[in-house]
Motif scaffolding. Structure first.
Motif, PDB file in Angstrom:
ATOM      1  N   MET A   1       0.839  -1.183   0.000  1.00  0.00           N
ATOM      2  CA  MET A   1       0.000   0.000   0.000  1.00  0.00           C
ATOM      3  C   MET A   1       0.880   1.242   0.000  1.00  0.00           C
ATOM      4  SD  MET A   1      -3.404  -0.036   0.366  1.00  0.00           S
ATOM      5  CE  MET A   1      -3.895  -1.364  -0.654  1.00  0.00           C
ATOM      6  N   PRO A   2       0.489   2.237  -0.728  1.00  0.00           N
ATOM      7  CA  PRO A   2       1.239   3.491  -0.696  1.00  0.00           C
ATOM      8  C   PRO A   2       1.109   4.174   0.662  1.00  0.00           C
ATOM      9  CG  PRO A   2      -0.618   3.624  -2.217  1.00  0.00           C
ATOM     10  CD  PRO A   2      -0.601   2.248  -1.652  1.00  0.00           C
ATOM     11  N   ALA A   3       1.976   5.138   0.905  1.00  0.00           N
ATOM     12  CA  ALA A   3       2.020   5.806   2.203  1.00  0.00           C
ATOM     13  C   ALA A   3       0.826   6.720   2.451  1.00  0.00           C
ATOM     14  CB  ALA A   3       3.323   6.605   2.318  1.00  0.00           C
ATOM     15  N   GLU A   4       0.125   7.139   1.408  1.00  0.00           N
ATOM     16  CA  GLU A   4      -1.000   8.054   1.627  1.00  0.00           C
ATOM     17  C   GLU A   4      -2.175   7.328   2.282  1.00  0.00           C
ATOM     18  OE1 GLU A   4      -1.266   6.511  -2.581  1.00  0.00           O
ATOM     19  OE2 GLU A   4       0.263   7.660  -1.572  1.00  0.00           O
ATOM     20  N   GLU A   5      -3.128   8.112   2.719  1.00  0.00           N
ATOM     21  CA  GLU A   5      -4.314   7.601   3.403  1.00  0.00           C
ATOM     22  C   GLU A   5      -5.098   6.656   2.487  1.00  0.00           C
ATOM     23  OE1 GLU A   5      -6.754   7.571   6.800  1.00  0.00           O
ATOM     24  OE2 GLU A   5      -4.872   8.603   6.519  1.00  0.00           O
ATOM     25  N   LEU A   6      -5.638   5.593   3.064  1.00  0.00           N
ATOM     26  CA  LEU A   6      -6.480   4.669   2.321  1.00  0.00           C
ATOM     27  C   LEU A   6      -7.839   5.342   2.110  1.00  0.00           C
ATOM     28  CD1 LEU A   6      -6.741   1.777   1.161  1.00  0.00           C
ATOM     29  CD2 LEU A   6      -7.631   1.099   3.400  1.00  0.00           C
ATOM     30  N   THR A   7      -8.173   5.630   0.870  1.00  0.00           N
ATOM     31  CA  THR A   7      -9.431   6.320   0.578  1.00  0.00           C
ATOM     32  C   THR A   7     -10.617   5.389   0.795  1.00  0.00           C
ATOM     33  OG1 THR A   7      -9.476   5.687  -1.748  1.00  0.00           O
ATOM     34  CG2 THR A   7      -8.295   7.739  -1.191  1.00  0.00           C
ATOM     35  N   THR A   8     -11.781   5.983   0.932  1.00  0.00           N
ATOM     36  CA  THR A   8     -13.006   5.199   1.080  1.00  0.00           C
ATOM     37  C   THR A   8     -13.219   4.306  -0.135  1.00  0.00           C
ATOM     38  OG1 THR A   8     -13.981   6.922   2.450  1.00  0.00           O
ATOM     39  CG2 THR A   8     -15.507   5.384   1.415  1.00  0.00           C
ATOM     40  N   GLU A   9     -12.932   4.828  -1.312  1.00  0.00           N
ATOM     41  CA  GLU A   9     -13.105   4.050  -2.537  1.00  0.00           C
ATOM     42  C   GLU A   9     -12.139   2.874  -2.581  1.00  0.00           C
ATOM     43  OE1 GLU A   9     -12.620   7.436  -2.543  1.00  0.00           O
ATOM     44  OE2 GLU A   9     -14.727   7.939  -2.805  1.00  0.00           O
ATOM     45  N   ALA A  10     -10.885   3.108  -2.205  1.00  0.00           N
ATOM     46  CA  ALA A  10      -9.888   2.033  -2.211  1.00  0.00           C
ATOM     47  C   ALA A  10     -10.219   0.979  -1.155  1.00  0.00           C
ATOM     48  CB  ALA A  10      -8.491   2.603  -1.978  1.00  0.00           C
ATOM     49  N   ALA A  11     -10.661   1.425   0.013  1.00  0.00           N
ATOM     50  CA  ALA A  11     -11.050   0.484   1.065  1.00  0.00           C
ATOM     51  C   ALA A  11     -12.238  -0.358   0.606  1.00  0.00           C
ATOM     52  CB  ALA A  11     -11.372   1.231   2.353  1.00  0.00           C
ATOM     53  N   GLY A  12     -13.201   0.281  -0.026  1.00  0.00           N
ATOM     54  CA  GLY A  12     -14.355  -0.449  -0.550  1.00  0.00           C
ATOM     55  C   GLY A  12     -13.955  -1.480  -1.588  1.00  0.00           C
ATOM     56  N   ALA A  13     -13.025  -1.114  -2.453  1.00  0.00           N
ATOM     57  CA  ALA A  13     -12.542  -2.047  -3.476  1.00  0.00           C
ATOM     58  C   ALA A  13     -11.829  -3.234  -2.834  1.00  0.00           C
ATOM     59  CB  ALA A  13     -11.612  -1.326  -4.450  1.00  0.00           C
ATOM     60  N   LEU A  14     -11.041  -2.972  -1.786  1.00  0.00           N
ATOM     61  CA  LEU A  14     -10.376  -4.067  -1.072  1.00  0.00           C
ATOM     62  C   LEU A  14     -11.395  -5.007  -0.433  1.00  0.00           C
ATOM     63  CD1 LEU A  14      -7.352  -2.332   0.683  1.00  0.00           C
ATOM     64  CD2 LEU A  14      -7.251  -4.193  -0.969  1.00  0.00           C
ATOM     65  N   ILE A  15     -12.410  -4.432   0.176  1.00  0.00           N
ATOM     66  CA  ILE A  15     -13.451  -5.252   0.798  1.00  0.00           C
ATOM     67  C   ILE A  15     -14.169  -6.085  -0.259  1.00  0.00           C
ATOM     68  CG2 ILE A  15     -15.679  -5.144   1.997  1.00  0.00           C
ATOM     69  CD1 ILE A  15     -14.454  -2.614   3.431  1.00  0.00           C
ATOM     70  N   ASP A  16     -14.508  -5.465  -1.377  1.00  0.00           N
ATOM     71  CA  ASP A  16     -15.196  -6.185  -2.450  1.00  0.00           C
ATOM     72  C   ASP A  16     -14.347  -7.334  -2.985  1.00  0.00           C
ATOM     73  OD1 ASP A  16     -17.343  -4.463  -2.233  1.00  0.00           O
ATOM     74  OD2 ASP A  16     -16.698  -3.185  -3.910  1.00  0.00           O
ATOM     75  N   ALA A  17     -13.043  -7.135  -3.047  1.00  0.00           N
ATOM     76  CA  ALA A  17     -12.154  -8.163  -3.576  1.00  0.00           C
ATOM     77  C   ALA A  17     -11.861  -9.263  -2.559  1.00  0.00           C
ATOM     78  CB  ALA A  17     -10.843  -7.530  -4.043  1.00  0.00           C
ATOM     79  N   MET A  42      -5.121   0.148   8.713  1.00  0.00           N
ATOM     80  CA  MET A  42      -3.994   0.523   7.841  1.00  0.00           C
ATOM     81  C   MET A  42      -3.131   1.593   8.498  1.00  0.00           C
ATOM     82  SD  MET A  42      -3.976  -1.489   5.330  1.00  0.00           S
ATOM     83  CE  MET A  42      -2.760  -0.660   4.324  1.00  0.00           C
ATOM     84  N   ARG A  43      -3.745   2.522   9.233  1.00  0.00           N
ATOM     85  CA  ARG A  43      -2.957   3.530   9.962  1.00  0.00           C
ATOM     86  C   ARG A  43      -2.095   2.860  11.028  1.00  0.00           C
ATOM     87  NH1 ARG A  43      -7.779   7.031  11.372  1.00  0.00           N
ATOM     88  NH2 ARG A  43      -8.620   7.225   9.298  1.00  0.00           N
ATOM     89  N   LEU A  44      -2.661   1.890  11.729  1.00  0.00           N
ATOM     90  CA  LEU A  44      -1.904   1.180  12.756  1.00  0.00           C
ATOM     91  C   LEU A  44      -0.752   0.368  12.149  1.00  0.00           C
ATOM     92  CD1 LEU A  44      -4.855  -0.009  15.010  1.00  0.00           C
ATOM     93  CD2 LEU A  44      -3.187   1.792  15.516  1.00  0.00           C
ATOM     94  N   VAL A  45      -0.978  -0.204  10.979  1.00  0.00           N
ATOM     95  CA  VAL A  45       0.089  -0.932  10.283  1.00  0.00           C
ATOM     96  C   VAL A  45       1.239   0.015   9.969  1.00  0.00           C
ATOM     97  CG1 VAL A  45       0.688  -2.029   8.081  1.00  0.00           C
ATOM     98  CG2 VAL A  45      -1.343  -2.753   9.317  1.00  0.00           C
ATOM     99  N   ARG A  46       0.921   1.206   9.511  1.00  0.00           N
ATOM    100  CA  ARG A  46       1.976   2.171   9.183  1.00  0.00           C
ATOM    101  C   ARG A  46       2.780   2.562  10.425  1.00  0.00           C
ATOM    102  NH1 ARG A  46      -2.194   4.115   5.669  1.00  0.00           N
ATOM    103  NH2 ARG A  46      -1.757   3.311   3.614  1.00  0.00           N
ATOM    104  N   VAL A  47       2.119   2.674  11.571  1.00  0.00           N
ATOM    105  CA  VAL A  47       2.824   2.981  12.818  1.00  0.00           C
ATOM    106  C   VAL A  47       3.765   1.828  13.157  1.00  0.00           C
ATOM    107  CG1 VAL A  47       2.563   3.309  15.308  1.00  0.00           C
ATOM    108  CG2 VAL A  47       1.060   4.529  13.730  1.00  0.00           C
ATOM    109  N   ALA A  48       3.265   0.597  13.075  1.00  0.00           N
ATOM    110  CA  ALA A  48       4.098  -0.566  13.386  1.00  0.00           C
ATOM    111  C   ALA A  48       5.262  -0.692  12.413  1.00  0.00           C
ATOM    112  CB  ALA A  48       3.254  -1.839  13.364  1.00  0.00           C
ATOM    113  N   GLU A  49       5.021  -0.426  11.144  1.00  0.00           N
ATOM    114  CA  GLU A  49       6.089  -0.521  10.144  1.00  0.00           C
ATOM    115  C   GLU A  49       7.149   0.560  10.321  1.00  0.00           C
ATOM    116  OE1 GLU A  49       3.944  -0.367   6.442  1.00  0.00           O
ATOM    117  OE2 GLU A  49       4.051  -2.556   6.224  1.00  0.00           O
ATOM    118  N   SER A  50       6.810   1.646  11.003  1.00  0.00           N
ATOM    119  CA  SER A  50       7.765   2.742  11.160  1.00  0.00           C
ATOM    120  C   SER A  50       8.814   2.467  12.235  1.00  0.00           C
ATOM    121  CB  SER A  50       7.034   4.052  11.471  1.00  0.00           C
ATOM    122  OG  SER A  50       6.506   4.013  12.791  1.00  0.00           O
TER     123      SER A  50
END
Length: 65
Positions: A1-17, A42-50
């Motif tokens: 995942m890119p570093a930017e915020e996970l958009t509602t549309e992208a999150a929805g697409a992930l859920i659908d997939a 996803m925000r928590l993952v970024r904190v852990a990855e940092s």
């Protein structure tokens, strides 16, 4: 995942997939909450990855809050 915020549309697409792959059905009433929880996760993952880890780092034997 890119570093930017996970958009509602992208999150929805992930859920659908992903939902069918793990045998889940997300009811329309619950979809906004599932999207929000995915965005928070996803925000928590970024904190852990940092946190930099060394090859010799090991988990703590005891966790204290």
């Amino acid at each position: 995942m890119p570093a930017e915020e996970l958009t509602t549309e992208a999150a929805g697409a992930l859920i659908d997939a992903m939902a069918p792959l793990v045998g889940l059905t997300v009811a329309p009433d619950y979809r906004p909450g599932v999207i929000l929880n995915l965005q928070i996760a996803m925000r928590l993952v970024r904190v852990a990855e940092s946190v930099p880890l060394d090859d010799h780092d090991e988990p703590a034997a005891v966790f204290e809050a």
